[in-house]
Enzyme design. Structure first.
Site, PDB file in Angstrom:
ATOM      1  N   ASP A 221      33.948  37.032  40.939  1.00 59.43           N
ATOM      2  CA  ASP A 221      35.126  37.782  41.616  1.00 59.43           C
ATOM      3  C   ASP A 221      35.445  37.290  43.023  1.00 59.43           C
ATOM      4  O   ASP A 221      34.533  37.364  43.798  1.00 59.43           O
ATOM      5  CB  ASP A 221      35.056  39.295  41.471  1.00 59.43           C
ATOM      6  N   GLU A 283      37.032  33.070  40.076  1.00 59.12           N
ATOM      7  CA  GLU A 283      38.436  33.766  40.235  1.00 59.12           C
ATOM      8  C   GLU A 283      38.961  33.336  41.631  1.00 59.12           C
ATOM      9  O   GLU A 283      39.328  34.020  42.457  1.00 59.12           O
ATOM     10  CB  GLU A 283      38.042  35.273  40.117  1.00 59.12           C
TER      11      GLU A 283
HETATM   12  C1  NOJ Z   1      39.868  40.730  41.401  1.00 55.31           C
HETATM   13  C2  NOJ Z   1      39.568  41.587  40.034  1.00 55.31           C
HETATM   14  O1  NOJ Z   1      40.024  40.715  38.815  1.00 55.31           O
HETATM   15  C3  NOJ Z   1      40.484  42.904  40.448  1.00 55.31           C
HETATM   16  O2  NOJ Z   1      40.618  43.749  39.220  1.00 55.31           O
HETATM   17  C4  NOJ Z   1      39.766  43.347  41.286  1.00 55.31           C
HETATM   18  O3  NOJ Z   1      40.593  44.648  41.821  1.00 55.31           O
HETATM   19  C5  NOJ Z   1      39.613  42.705  42.959  1.00 55.31           C
HETATM   20  N1  NOJ Z   1      39.320  41.429  42.457  1.00 55.31           N
HETATM   21  C6  NOJ Z   1      38.699  43.341  43.744  1.00 55.31           C
HETATM   22  O4  NOJ Z   1      37.347  43.096  43.078  1.00 55.31           O
END
Ligand code: NOJ
Length: 562
Positions: A221, A283
């Site tokens: 993440d 991500e």
């Molecule tokens: C990306 C995640 O996919 C999302 O759902 C989240 O709110 C943010 N990162 C913060 O962790």
């Protein structure tokens, strides 16, 4: 026909590589996948019981969004204990059972690692709050004195991605107003200080904890936020970019800092020291993709999400550019491109493509007061878009429910909304709940359609979800579920994920885009009028009921062997 502008990229086939180079990875959002205990929240035993449906769908791997101990202020992306399962989802033993079942079915399992921030309920943060300014405990996070005569102003101008300032002031142990801590997301998600080697060690331990248990890797993440520029200077163009960045401008101090790379290199070494092909997908919201290529060099991430492709908003020129940029960038470092159309943060593509084209991004949801998408157009286009994506070489990510053609819940009332974005913007941004609604499995079972048997749900399903239930589609010719199954089967049989890429110059226009992968032609018609079918034998088409010799219909994709 208006031609598109730009170079036409070429990509060579690469057969026989590791699974993650060409696999299809299905995102399970545990809160909404399947609820075995009927409390309205999906859980690990629910996932275990339904894994066979994913094996029969034909995916290679699953990625689970967070199931760790968490106060759930951001649906689990606020982790209070990285090495335990939240009782909402089950136990560690339930996790092991789920993992064993997945492996028995031949499915790899990636789990979500959330390293940029913890929950404010994490023991590290509680210890930091209890400790004095300047202590080792505070050095886990970004604590700073405020500006102004009495420290009453935040330390810099950063904004939270969810709205409002990226800083919250704490009350010190003696009851006085004290320092501020940084949170690029909700105030319940304090950012970790990755310049601190102790934090780095803690995460290496966490990686090993899950690798020892047998996971096949991680979806990481917000890796692009982990390192912050020394001294935490102001964001130089915050008025224009808000919490974000603008492609082509200098890096803001909280995004894309160089210091992340040695961290990823250490992680890669850890993964490589385990047997099997463990993999990490970042991500990483990094643009341009030529810059993102640095993140997938052979000793860093195995792959990163391709939001450039998702954000092309299905506009021909934009889509054309995104594919050219993707192969150019990722091939330059020998990494696979990934492809994705939906996830738990964006409007489901079956709704996004239903006439919502004017929106600047795929995020921020659709609310009851917004223009509503056209369901039929959305589904027709989404089926075409998915087939266009699944013909591409590389790894593809699917989001639970898209195989049913599920639309976004666009009329969810404010009282049910749980995404912190909704509260932090006073409802101006409705947030992401509409794509996170529990799945409909069986039309006849209770109010929650077989998500459970009690009808309880942490978010209510719209009535229309009944029409999309899996049992209504299983074995039904022309259903979206059967289209996905056929596409995934053919993709595997013909090794499309490991294949090559060349544009078909006669199909590079505002009206149609087409490419060749080996001996398979993939063509999508963006226009209203049908297009003559090229010679060859039709393998699959996205419009239900279209005959094998029919021309390519509006918003249709065809796969032709030629
Ligand atoms: C990306 C995640 O996919 C999302 O759902 C989240 O709110 C943010 N990162 C913060 O962790």
């Amino acid at each position: 026909m208006t031609s598109l502008v730009g170079n036409m990229v070429h990509h060579d086939a690469r057969v026989g590589g590791e699974w993650w180079r060409s696999g299809t990875i299905y995102q399970i959002y545990p809160r909404s996948f399947a609820d075995a205990n009927g409390d309205g929240m999906g859980d690990l035993p629910g996932i275990t019981a339904r894994l066979n449906s994913l094996a029969s769908l034909g995916v290679d791997a699953v990625w689970l969004s967070p199931f760790y101990r968490s106060p759930q202020k951001d649906a689990g992306y606020d982790v209070a204990d990285y090495c335990d399962v939240d009782p909402l989802f089950g136990t560690l033993a339930d996790f092991d059972t789920m993992l064993a079942r997945a492996h028995e079915l031949g499915l790899k399992v990636l789990i979500d690692l959330v390293p940029n921030h913890t929950s404010s309920e994490h023991v590290w943060f509680k210890d930091a709050l209890a400790a004095a300014p300047g202590s080792a405990e505070r050095a886990y996070y970004h604590f700073k004195d405020g500006l102004g005569e009495h420290g009453e102003l935040p330390p810099n101008n950063w904004k939270s991605m969810f709205g409002g300032p990226a800083w919250t002031r704490v009350t010190e142990a003696d009851g006085s107003l004290g320092q501020w801590y940084c949170h690029l997301f909700d105030s319940s998600q304090p950012d970790l200080n990755w310049a601190n080697p102790v934090v780095q060690d803690e995460f290496e331990r966490i990686l090993r904890f899950w690798l020892d248990r047998g996971v096949d890797g991680f979806r990481v993440d917000q890796p692009h936020a982990m390192a912050k520029a020394a001294g935490l200077p102001d964001h130089p163009y915050v008025d224009e970019a808000g919490a974000g960045f603008i492609e082509g401008r200098e890096n803001p101090p909280m995004w894309f800092q160089e210091e992340v790379h040695p961290i990823f290199r250490r992680w890669r070494k850890i993964l490589d020291s385990y047997p099997g092909n463990r993999a990490m997908c970042g991500e990483a919201y990094v643009l341009p993709l030529s810059f993102m290529a640095l993140w997938v060099r052979s000793d860093e991430f195995h792959q990163t999400f391709n939001f450039r492709f998702l954000d092309s908003m299905w506009e021909p020129q934009n889509l054309f550019d995104s594919i050219n940029e993707s192969f150019d960038a990722f091939d330059s470092v020998g990494a696979p491109s990934t492809w994705v159309l939906s996830n738990h943060d964006v409007i489901r593509h079956a709704s996004r493509m239903g006439g919502l084209k004017g929106r600047p991004t795929a995020s921020d949801g659709v609310g009851p007061n917004d223009p509503q998408p056209d369901r039929e157009l959305g589904l027709r286009t989404a089926r075409g878009a998915t087939m266009f994506m699944l013909g591409l070489a590389g790894a593809s990510y699917l989001y639970q429910g898209e195989e049913l053609g599920l639309p976004e819940h666009t009329t969810l009332a404010g009282e049910f909304r749980q995404d912190p974005t909704f509260a932090r913007t006073g409802g101006a941004r409705v947030g992401r709940d509409g794509c996170r609604v529990p799945l409909p499995w069986e039309a006849g079972v209770g109010a929650a359609n077989g998500f459970n048997t009690t009808g309880a749900g942490w978010l209510p399903q719209p009535e229309i979800y009944r029409e999309y239930s899996r049992d209504q589609q299983e074995g039904v010719a022309g259903s979206t579920l059967e289209l996905y199954k056929s596409a995934l089967r053919i993709r595997k049989e013909l090794k499309l994920g490991e294949g090559s890429f060349d544009w078909l110059p006669e199909f590079v226009s505002e009206r149609a885009l087409g490419y060749r992968n080996g001996d398979v032609l993939v063509i999508h018609n963006f226009g209203a009028d049908a297009i003559a079918l090229p010679a060859g034998s039709v393998l699959l088409r996205s419009v239900a009921g279209a005959g094998p010799t029919d021309p390519i219909g509006s918003h249709e994709t065809v796969w032709i062997q030629a």
